[in-house]
Scaffold this motif. Sequence first.
Motif, PDB file in Angstrom:
ATOM      1  N   THR A   1    -133.292   6.594   8.782  1.00 33.88           N
ATOM      2  CA  THR A   1    -134.346   5.930   8.335  1.00 33.88           C
ATOM      3  C   THR A   1    -135.372   6.338   7.406  1.00 33.88           C
ATOM      4  OG1 THR A   1    -134.333   5.157  10.857  1.00 33.88           O
ATOM      5  CG2 THR A   1    -136.457   4.681   9.790  1.00 33.88           C
ATOM      6  N   VAL A   2    -135.392   7.579   7.371  1.00 38.34           N
ATOM      7  CA  VAL A   2    -136.488   8.107   6.291  1.00 38.34           C
ATOM      8  C   VAL A   2    -135.913   7.771   4.890  1.00 38.34           C
ATOM      9  CG1 VAL A   2    -137.437  10.161   5.451  1.00 38.34           C
ATOM     10  CG2 VAL A   2    -137.740   9.782   7.775  1.00 38.34           C
ATOM     11  N   LEU A   3    -134.661   8.257   4.705  1.00 39.17           N
ATOM     12  CA  LEU A   3    -133.927   7.926   3.588  1.00 39.17           C
ATOM     13  C   LEU A   3    -133.932   6.422   3.013  1.00 39.17           C
ATOM     14  CD1 LEU A   3    -131.156  10.510   3.712  1.00 39.17           C
ATOM     15  CD2 LEU A   3    -133.235  10.529   2.108  1.00 39.17           C
ATOM     16  N   THR A   4    -133.703   5.881   3.973  1.00 39.18           N
ATOM     17  CA  THR A   4    -133.579   4.113   3.671  1.00 39.18           C
ATOM     18  C   THR A   4    -135.079   3.760   3.391  1.00 39.18           C
ATOM     19  OG1 THR A   4    -131.932   3.868   5.296  1.00 39.18           O
ATOM     20  CG2 THR A   4    -133.120   1.842   4.792  1.00 39.18           C
ATOM     21  N   PHE A   5    -136.140   4.178   3.760  1.00 35.64           N
ATOM     22  CA  PHE A   5    -137.492   4.003   3.055  1.00 35.64           C
ATOM     23  C   PHE A   5    -137.844   4.512   1.781  1.00 35.64           C
ATOM     24  CE2 PHE A   5    -137.398   1.867   7.385  1.00 35.64           C
ATOM     25  CZ  PHE A   5    -137.579   0.705   7.079  1.00 35.64           C
ATOM     26  N   VAL A   6    -137.485   5.777   1.852  1.00 36.82           N
ATOM     27  CA  VAL A   6    -137.886   6.488   0.753  1.00 36.82           C
ATOM     28  C   VAL A   6    -137.179   6.391  -0.638  1.00 36.82           C
ATOM     29  CG1 VAL A   6    -138.104   8.862   0.177  1.00 36.82           C
ATOM     30  CG2 VAL A   6    -139.079   8.412   2.410  1.00 36.82           C
ATOM     31  N   VAL A   7    -135.871   6.268  -0.573  1.00 38.65           N
ATOM     32  CA  VAL A   7    -134.953   6.411  -1.844  1.00 38.65           C
ATOM     33  C   VAL A   7    -135.471   5.290  -2.712  1.00 38.65           C
ATOM     34  CG1 VAL A   7    -132.731   5.657  -2.727  1.00 38.65           C
ATOM     35  CG2 VAL A   7    -133.030   7.403  -0.917  1.00 38.65           C
ATOM     36  N   PRO A   8    -135.770   3.928  -2.342  1.00 36.77           N
ATOM     37  CA  PRO A   8    -136.317   3.031  -3.418  1.00 36.77           C
ATOM     38  C   PRO A   8    -137.589   3.537  -4.082  1.00 36.77           C
ATOM     39  CG  PRO A   8    -135.605   1.912  -1.433  1.00 36.77           C
ATOM     40  CD  PRO A   8    -135.507   3.364  -1.385  1.00 36.77           C
ATOM     41  N   PHE A   9    -138.396   4.401  -3.473  1.00 37.10           N
ATOM     42  CA  PHE A   9    -139.605   4.876  -4.476  1.00 37.10           C
ATOM     43  C   PHE A   9    -139.183   5.980  -4.958  1.00 37.10           C
ATOM     44  CE2 PHE A   9    -140.966   2.154  -0.657  1.00 37.10           C
ATOM     45  CZ  PHE A   9    -141.775   1.253  -1.162  1.00 37.10           C
ATOM     46  N   LEU A  10    -138.535   6.946  -4.397  1.00 37.69           N
ATOM     47  CA  LEU A  10    -138.493   8.478  -4.814  1.00 37.69           C
ATOM     48  C   LEU A  10    -137.314   8.357  -6.184  1.00 37.69           C
ATOM     49  CD1 LEU A  10    -138.739  11.199  -4.333  1.00 37.69           C
ATOM     50  CD2 LEU A  10    -136.584  11.158  -2.981  1.00 37.69           C
ATOM     51  N   LEU A  11    -136.288   7.458  -6.082  1.00 34.48           N
ATOM     52  CA  LEU A  11    -135.436   7.237  -7.266  1.00 34.48           C
ATOM     53  C   LEU A  11    -136.420   6.975  -8.783  1.00 34.48           C
ATOM     54  CD1 LEU A  11    -132.545   7.561  -7.862  1.00 34.48           C
ATOM     55  CD2 LEU A  11    -132.272   5.199  -7.512  1.00 34.48           C
ATOM     56  N   PRO A  12    -137.091   6.062  -8.740  1.00 39.30           N
ATOM     57  CA  PRO A  12    -137.892   5.720 -10.107  1.00 39.30           C
ATOM     58  C   PRO A  12    -138.847   6.920 -10.290  1.00 39.30           C
ATOM     59  CG  PRO A  12    -138.160   3.736  -8.564  1.00 39.30           C
ATOM     60  CD  PRO A  12    -137.509   4.996  -7.681  1.00 39.30           C
ATOM     61  N   LEU A  13    -139.431   7.733  -9.009  1.00 43.78           N
ATOM     62  CA  LEU A  13    -140.248   8.841  -9.524  1.00 43.78           C
ATOM     63  C   LEU A  13    -139.625   9.910 -10.032  1.00 43.78           C
ATOM     64  CD1 LEU A  13    -142.705   8.909  -6.381  1.00 43.78           C
ATOM     65  CD2 LEU A  13    -143.340   8.450  -8.678  1.00 43.78           C
ATOM     66  N   MET A  14    -138.255  10.057  -9.669  1.00 45.92           N
ATOM     67  CA  MET A  14    -137.582  11.059 -10.196  1.00 45.92           C
ATOM     68  C   MET A  14    -137.109  10.908 -11.513  1.00 45.92           C
ATOM     69  SD  MET A  14    -135.487  12.139  -6.668  1.00 45.92           S
ATOM     70  CE  MET A  14    -134.260  13.463  -7.613  1.00 45.92           C
ATOM     71  N   ALA A  15    -136.796   9.644 -11.762  1.00 42.94           N
ATOM     72  CA  ALA A  15    -136.406   9.258 -13.322  1.00 42.94           C
ATOM     73  C   ALA A  15    -137.572   9.414 -14.114  1.00 42.94           C
ATOM     74  CB  ALA A  15    -135.893   7.779 -13.206  1.00 42.94           C
ATOM     75  N   ALA A  16    -138.747   9.192 -13.793  1.00 43.37           N
ATOM     76  CA  ALA A  16    -139.885   9.241 -14.479  1.00 43.37           C
ATOM     77  C   ALA A  16    -140.315  10.642 -15.013  1.00 43.37           C
ATOM     78  CB  ALA A  16    -141.186   8.664 -13.885  1.00 43.37           C
ATOM     79  N   VAL A  17    -139.994  11.487 -13.911  1.00 46.26           N
ATOM     80  CA  VAL A  17    -140.276  13.041 -14.091  1.00 46.26           C
ATOM     81  C   VAL A  17    -139.099  13.782 -14.999  1.00 46.26           C
ATOM     82  CG1 VAL A  17    -140.414  15.311 -13.047  1.00 46.26           C
ATOM     83  CG2 VAL A  17    -141.588  13.252 -12.050  1.00 46.26           C
ATOM     84  N   GLY A  18    -137.930  13.222 -14.759  1.00 47.03           N
ATOM     85  CA  GLY A  18    -136.873  13.863 -15.340  1.00 47.03           C
ATOM     86  C   GLY A  18    -136.643  13.376 -16.793  1.00 47.03           C
TER      87      GLY A  18
END
Length: 98
Positions: free
Chosen positions: A81-98
């Motif tokens: 459940t946590v991954l289902t809701f976090v991934v769509p927000f976390l992926l763009p954040l990680m891409a912006a940092v990397g």
Amino acid sequence: MSYYSITGAFMTEAYGLEVGAYGFLVNVMREFLTVLMPVLVKISKGSPIAGGAAGNMDTMLAPVTKFVGVRLGLVTLVTGTVLTFVVPFLLPLMAAVG
């Protein structure tokens, strides 16, 4: 993380075709290996939970719970459940940092 469809498409857009294909293939292989739960459970009780990722919330919940037990089945549900809701927000954040 799961989300092989989103990860592949997003990473292709952000980093190019090779990285997007790699992201897609890694996630498909992880899902495929999750099907080998009887073998994974012998390695560690947490292996099927980690392997199922976001799919543990729905499609993989019953099979993983069957192999890890009811107590860890709750961990499986929460993790998925946590991954289902976090991934769509976390992926763009990680891409912006990397």
